[in-house]
Design an enzyme around this catalytic site. Structure first.
Site, PDB file in Angstrom:
ATOM      1  N   GLY A  46       0.890  -0.995   0.059  1.00 54.11           N
ATOM      2  CA  GLY A  46      -0.093  -0.024   0.020  1.00 54.11           C
ATOM      3  C   GLY A  46       0.796   1.369   0.071  1.00 54.11           C
ATOM      4  O   GLY A  46       1.958   1.258   0.269  1.00 54.11           O
ATOM      5  N   GLN A  51       2.682   9.939   1.949  1.00 55.24           N
ATOM      6  CA  GLN A  51       3.779   9.411   2.390  1.00 55.24           C
ATOM      7  C   GLN A  51       4.889   9.941   1.344  1.00 55.24           C
ATOM      8  O   GLN A  51       5.899   9.884   1.380  1.00 55.24           O
ATOM      9  CB  GLN A  51       3.603   7.858   2.287  1.00 55.24           C
ATOM     10  CG  GLN A  51       2.830   7.285   3.470  1.00 55.24           C
ATOM     11  CD  GLN A  51       2.783   5.947   3.105  1.00 55.24           C
ATOM     12  OE1 GLN A  51       2.100   5.326   2.786  1.00 55.24           O
ATOM     13  NE2 GLN A  51       3.825   5.209   3.870  1.00 55.24           N
ATOM     14  N   CYS A  95       5.464  -0.327   7.893  1.00 55.00           N
ATOM     15  CA  CYS A  95       5.216   1.158   6.924  1.00 55.00           C
ATOM     16  C   CYS A  95       6.052   1.296   6.348  1.00 55.00           C
ATOM     17  O   CYS A  95       7.402   1.226   6.777  1.00 55.00           O
ATOM     18  CB  CYS A  95       4.709   2.003   8.096  1.00 55.00           C
ATOM     19  SG  CYS A  95       4.186   3.552   7.386  1.00 55.00           S
ATOM     20  N   LEU A  96       6.002   1.776   5.126  1.00 58.40           N
ATOM     21  CA  LEU A  96       7.288   2.341   4.118  1.00 58.40           C
ATOM     22  C   LEU A  96       7.843   3.571   4.664  1.00 58.40           C
ATOM     23  O   LEU A  96       8.794   3.736   4.425  1.00 58.40           O
ATOM     24  CB  LEU A  96       6.911   2.401   2.866  1.00 58.40           C
ATOM     25  CG  LEU A  96       6.281   1.196   2.189  1.00 58.40           C
ATOM     26  CD1 LEU A  96       5.732   1.336   0.810  1.00 58.40           C
ATOM     27  CD2 LEU A  96       7.358   0.097   2.135  1.00 58.40           C
ATOM     28  N   HIS A 137      -4.917   0.676   7.439  1.00 61.01           N
ATOM     29  CA  HIS A 137      -3.579   1.462   7.609  1.00 61.01           C
ATOM     30  C   HIS A 137      -3.605   2.558   6.693  1.00 61.01           C
ATOM     31  O   HIS A 137      -3.061   3.524   7.129  1.00 61.01           O
ATOM     32  CB  HIS A 137      -2.566   0.301   7.430  1.00 61.01           C
ATOM     33  CG  HIS A 137      -1.005   0.854   7.299  1.00 61.01           C
ATOM     34  ND1 HIS A 137      -0.257   0.453   8.443  1.00 61.01           N
ATOM     35  CD2 HIS A 137      -0.396   1.687   6.649  1.00 61.01           C
ATOM     36  CE1 HIS A 137       0.807   1.097   8.270  1.00 61.01           C
ATOM     37  NE2 HIS A 137       0.975   1.831   7.097  1.00 61.01           N
ATOM     38  N   GLU A 138      -3.860   2.378   5.207  1.00 62.44           N
ATOM     39  CA  GLU A 138      -3.854   3.373   4.395  1.00 62.44           C
ATOM     40  C   GLU A 138      -4.805   4.614   4.801  1.00 62.44           C
ATOM     41  O   GLU A 138      -4.468   5.877   4.521  1.00 62.44           O
ATOM     42  CB  GLU A 138      -3.820   3.039   2.859  1.00 62.44           C
ATOM     43  CG  GLU A 138      -2.991   1.795   2.501  1.00 62.44           C
ATOM     44  CD  GLU A 138      -1.611   2.283   2.727  1.00 62.44           C
ATOM     45  OE1 GLU A 138      -1.097   3.398   2.783  1.00 62.44           O
ATOM     46  OE2 GLU A 138      -0.700   1.341   3.090  1.00 62.44           O
ATOM     47  N   HIS A 141      -3.388   6.935   7.366  1.00 62.98           N
ATOM     48  CA  HIS A 141      -2.348   7.936   6.793  1.00 62.98           C
ATOM     49  C   HIS A 141      -3.152   9.159   6.407  1.00 62.98           C
ATOM     50  O   HIS A 141      -2.434  10.106   6.426  1.00 62.98           O
ATOM     51  CB  HIS A 141      -1.570   7.424   5.491  1.00 62.98           C
ATOM     52  CG  HIS A 141      -0.397   6.483   5.775  1.00 62.98           C
ATOM     53  ND1 HIS A 141       0.615   7.175   6.808  1.00 62.98           N
ATOM     54  CD2 HIS A 141      -0.142   5.127   5.497  1.00 62.98           C
ATOM     55  CE1 HIS A 141       1.719   5.946   6.706  1.00 62.98           C
ATOM     56  NE2 HIS A 141       1.191   4.880   6.207  1.00 62.98           N
TER      57      HIS A 141
HETATM   58  O1  K1U Z   1       1.413   2.306   4.114  1.00 60.95           O
HETATM   59  C1  K1U Z   1       2.534   1.950   3.916  1.00 60.95           C
HETATM   60  O2  K1U Z   1       3.457   2.104   4.641  1.00 60.95           O
HETATM   61  C2  K1U Z   1       2.617   0.477   3.169  1.00 60.95           C
HETATM   62  C3  K1U Z   1       2.802  -0.651   4.076  1.00 60.95           C
HETATM   63  C4  K1U Z   1       1.232  -1.354   4.086  1.00 60.95           C
HETATM   64  C5  K1U Z   1       0.848  -2.419   5.265  1.00 60.95           C
HETATM   65  C6  K1U Z   1       1.738  -3.434   5.621  1.00 60.95           C
HETATM   66  C7  K1U Z   1       1.294  -4.157   6.518  1.00 60.95           C
HETATM   67  C8  K1U Z   1       0.247  -4.087   7.173  1.00 60.95           C
HETATM   68  C9  K1U Z   1      -0.621  -3.141   6.882  1.00 60.95           C
HETATM   69  C10 K1U Z   1      -0.163  -2.129   5.770  1.00 60.95           C
HETATM   70  C11 K1U Z   1       3.699  -1.650   3.449  1.00 60.95           C
HETATM   71  O3  K1U Z   1       3.404  -2.243   2.308  1.00 60.95           O
HETATM   72  S1  K1U Z   1       4.917  -2.333   4.378  1.00 60.95           S
HETATM   73  C12 K1U Z   1       5.645  -3.469   3.545  1.00 60.95           C
HETATM   74  C13 K1U Z   1       4.924  -4.848   3.650  1.00 60.95           C
HETATM   75  O4  K1U Z   1       4.124  -4.886   4.307  1.00 60.95           O
HETATM   76  C14 K1U Z   1       5.394  -6.009   2.370  1.00 60.95           C
HETATM   77  C15 K1U Z   1       6.248  -5.540   1.892  1.00 60.95           C
HETATM   78  C16 K1U Z   1       6.575  -6.669   0.585  1.00 60.95           C
HETATM   79  C17 K1U Z   1       5.636  -7.712   0.834  1.00 60.95           C
HETATM   80  C18 K1U Z   1       4.497  -7.874   1.565  1.00 60.95           C
HETATM   81  C19 K1U Z   1       4.487  -6.927   2.509  1.00 60.95           C
HETATM   82 ZN    ZN Z   2       2.226   2.953   6.279  1.00 58.52          ZN
END
Ligand code: K1U
Ligand code: ZN
Length: 173
Positions: A46, A51, A95-96, A137-138, A141
């Site tokens: 996401g 972000q 979270c990225l 989660h998004e 944000h």
């Molecule tokens: O919003 C963001 O920062 C993105 C975030 C979203 C998220 C992750 C986990 C739970 C809820 C929401 C991410 O994508 S973090 C990276 C991640 O979870 C992932 C990366 C590669 C493959 C699978 C997952």
């Molecule tokens: Zn996030």
């Protein structure tokens, strides 16, 4: 299409409530493409506009798990949560904007969301499992809320200090 840089916590832009999108334009379509490219490259499931420093209410997501299955990129503009289940589930979220830090967050297991698509039409869908976690989660944000806001103060402070250190290191190059 171009990759955008992702803001790292703490950043005041990640704490602000975003403004509704007023017009679904071709420029917005180009922004959504950049967001999807940035999300896939990270990699993530996401990405919300704040972000990347765009203070508007839209996010992208694709929670398809297996890499060989067909992707399902979604763009949600001006999303609203219209229903949440009483049943909850917990997930170790990341979270990225808070790289390599994780914390368990409990949220409704299923949510219904209504949003505008890039086609300018209203869409409504029920999300469950990882899609529900990611969508909430998004959505958070867009209201200046991060997953660490659900954690206890000690863990939240520890993660924030780690991110301050990471930002200092990155600034030094
Ligand atoms: O919003 C963001 O920062 C993105 C975030 C979203 C998220 C992750 C986990 C739970 C809820 C929401 C991410 O994508 S973090 C990276 C991640 O979870 C992932 C990366 C590669 C493959 C699978 C997952
Ligand atoms: Zn996030």
């Amino acid at each position: 299409m171009s990759l955008r840089s992702i803001l790292i916590h703490p950043d005041p832009r990640l704490k602000k409530v975003c403004a509704p999108v007023e017009t679904v334009s071709s420029e917005l379509g180009a922004l959504a493409e950049d967001m999807l490219e940035t999300m896939y490259e990270a990699p993530g499931i996401g990405l919300a506009a704040p972000q990347i420093g765009i203070m508007q209410r839209l996010f992208v997501m694709d929670c398809v798990k297996e890499q060989d299955t067909v992707q399902r990129p979604m763009v949600l503009i001006n999303p609203e949560i219209t229903w949440t289940s009483e049943e909850t589930s917990s997930y170790e979220e990341g979270c990225l904007s808070i790289p390599e830090q994780y914390g368990e967050v409990t949220r409704p297991s299923t949510v219904r969301m209504r949003w505008l698509g890039l086609d300018g039409k209203t869409h409504e869908e029920e999300f469950s499992e990882l899609w529900a976690t990611c969508a909430q989660h998004e959505f958070d944000h867009l209201n200046g809320k991060l997953f660490i806001d659900y954690l206890g103060p000690i863990k939240r402070q520890m993660i924030t200090r780690r991110m301050e250190k990471l930002k200092r290191e990155r600034a030094r190059g």
